[in-house]
Write an enzyme that holds these catalytic residues in place. Structure first.
Site, short mmCIF file in Angstrom:
data_model
loop_
_atom_site.label_atom_id
_atom_site.label_comp_id
_atom_site.label_asym_id
_atom_site.label_seq_id
_atom_site.Cartn_x
_atom_site.Cartn_y
_atom_site.Cartn_z
N ASN A 7 0.87 -1.17 0.00
CA ASN A 7 0.00 0.00 0.00
C ASN A 7 0.92 1.23 0.00
OD1 ASN A 7 -1.44 2.33 0.95
ND2 ASN A 7 -3.06 1.01 1.70
N GLU A 34 -4.00 1.87 -2.87
CA GLU A 34 -4.14 3.27 -2.48
C GLU A 34 -3.25 4.16 -3.35
OE1 GLU A 34 -4.86 5.81 1.63
OE2 GLU A 34 -4.04 3.77 1.77
N ASP A 147 -4.18 -4.91 0.62
CA ASP A 147 -4.50 -4.32 1.91
C ASP A 147 -5.94 -4.74 2.23
OD1 ASP A 147 -5.18 -2.80 4.09
OD2 ASP A 147 -4.64 -0.87 3.20
N ASN A 149 -7.35 -4.48 5.17
CA ASN A 149 -7.93 -3.70 6.27
C ASN A 149 -8.63 -4.60 7.28
OD1 ASN A 149 -7.34 -0.87 6.30
ND2 ASN A 149 -8.44 -0.66 4.36
N ASP A 218 -2.04 -6.30 5.81
CA ASP A 218 -1.72 -6.58 4.41
C ASP A 218 -1.40 -8.06 4.29
OD1 ASP A 218 -1.29 -3.62 3.27
OD2 ASP A 218 -0.40 -3.75 5.27
N ASP A 247 2.68 4.59 5.30
CA ASP A 247 2.47 4.04 6.64
C ASP A 247 2.38 2.52 6.62
OD1 ASP A 247 0.09 4.27 5.26
OD2 ASP A 247 -0.96 5.42 6.79
N HIS A 248 2.45 1.92 5.44
CA HIS A 248 2.53 0.46 5.28
C HIS A 248 3.95 0.08 4.85
CE1 HIS A 248 -1.94 -0.43 4.96
NE2 HIS A 248 -1.91 0.89 4.85
#
Length: 259
Positions: A7, A34, A147, A149, A218, A247-248
């Site tokens: 991501n 993303e 991802d 989530n 992920d 941030d991943h």
């Protein structure tokens, strides 16, 4: 064959990070989520110069998914999940690379929960579960990477008690994830590291990275055809510490040649 999911949290703004990582990892296939890029703004030429062909489904400002392949362009087999013609969010693309069918997905976040966004997430997961079952019926090697989530279990989050009511950890989405595993899909990273605390995401807030306050959201799910081909799996944690990082962190698996 090395297959990764990342991501990127904005492909154009973080293109130097992505290119640096591609040069270092030399992954054969990379699923990106993303993108936060309009379809026509996708950096195809820059990625080609880095040695990767691509198929992608962009969306201005939000969402977006892509599949990259080193030295070739994936053969696109589908985009978007069936079952909701009015769903315009760019969250799924599918293609074939080296004989493996690869679905790249970006599951909705779903917060706040309960609420309309969480309801959409559950509907999306229901459609994914149906499509995943159809893919298994094709009797070919398949990987669903992205991802999700979803935090599958307590070991996948730094403080489970703080996340019970979050849309990433509510029982409904955990059940949806495990329903995929019940179909026969294999959570490759967890399969090779059953008791290890592994994270793929660290928030930008509250010094989450420096405190290692992470989540594992992920995932790469592989079909039973590939169960005996998983040689290694891991997370490139160091990428999260780079300047202007997502941030991943990228998560990856190494496969032997499919039968």
């Amino acid at each position: 064959m090395k297959i990764a999911s990342f991501n990127v949290n904005g492909i154009n703004g973080r293109l130097p990070v992505l290119i640096r990582w591609l040069e270092e990892t030399k992954a054969d296939v990379v699923c990106l989520q993303e993108l936060k890029s309009a379809h026509e703004k996708f950096p195809r030429r820059e990625l080609e110069r880095a040695g990767y062909g691509a198929i992608w489904l962009g969306q201005k400002s939000w969402n977006g998914v892509a599949i990259l392949a080193r030295g070739v362009t994936p053969l696109e087999t589908g985009r978007g999940l069936g079952g909701a013609d009015d769903d315009l969010q760019s969250r799924y693309i599918e293609g074939i690379v080296n004989g493996i069918l690869i679905g790249c997905l970006y599951v909705p976040n779903g917060n706040p929960a309960p609420g309309p966004k969480f309801d959409y997430k559950l509907r999306w997961l229901h459609r994914l579960t149906h499509h995943a079952n159809e893919l298994l019926s094709l009797d070919v090697p398949v990987i669903l990477a992205g991802d999700y989530n979803i935090i599958p279990s307590d070991i996948d989050v730094y403080k489970p008690e703080r996340w019970r009511d979050d849309a990433l950890f509510r029982m409904e989405v955990r059940k949806a994830f495990h329903s995929l595993l019940d179909q026969g899909w294999i959570d490759a990273l967890r399969d090779l590291h059953p008791g290890e605390r592994i994270y793929t995401f660290w928030d930008y807030f509250r010094n989450a990275w420096s405190r290692d306050a992470g989540l594992r959201i992920d995932h790469l799910l592989v079909s039973p055809h590939l169960a005996g081909n998983i040689l290694a799996a891991g997370v490139d944690r160091q990428v999260r510490g780079w300047e202007k990082a997502s941030d991943h962190a990228p998560v990856w698996i190494q496969l032997s040649e499919a039968d």
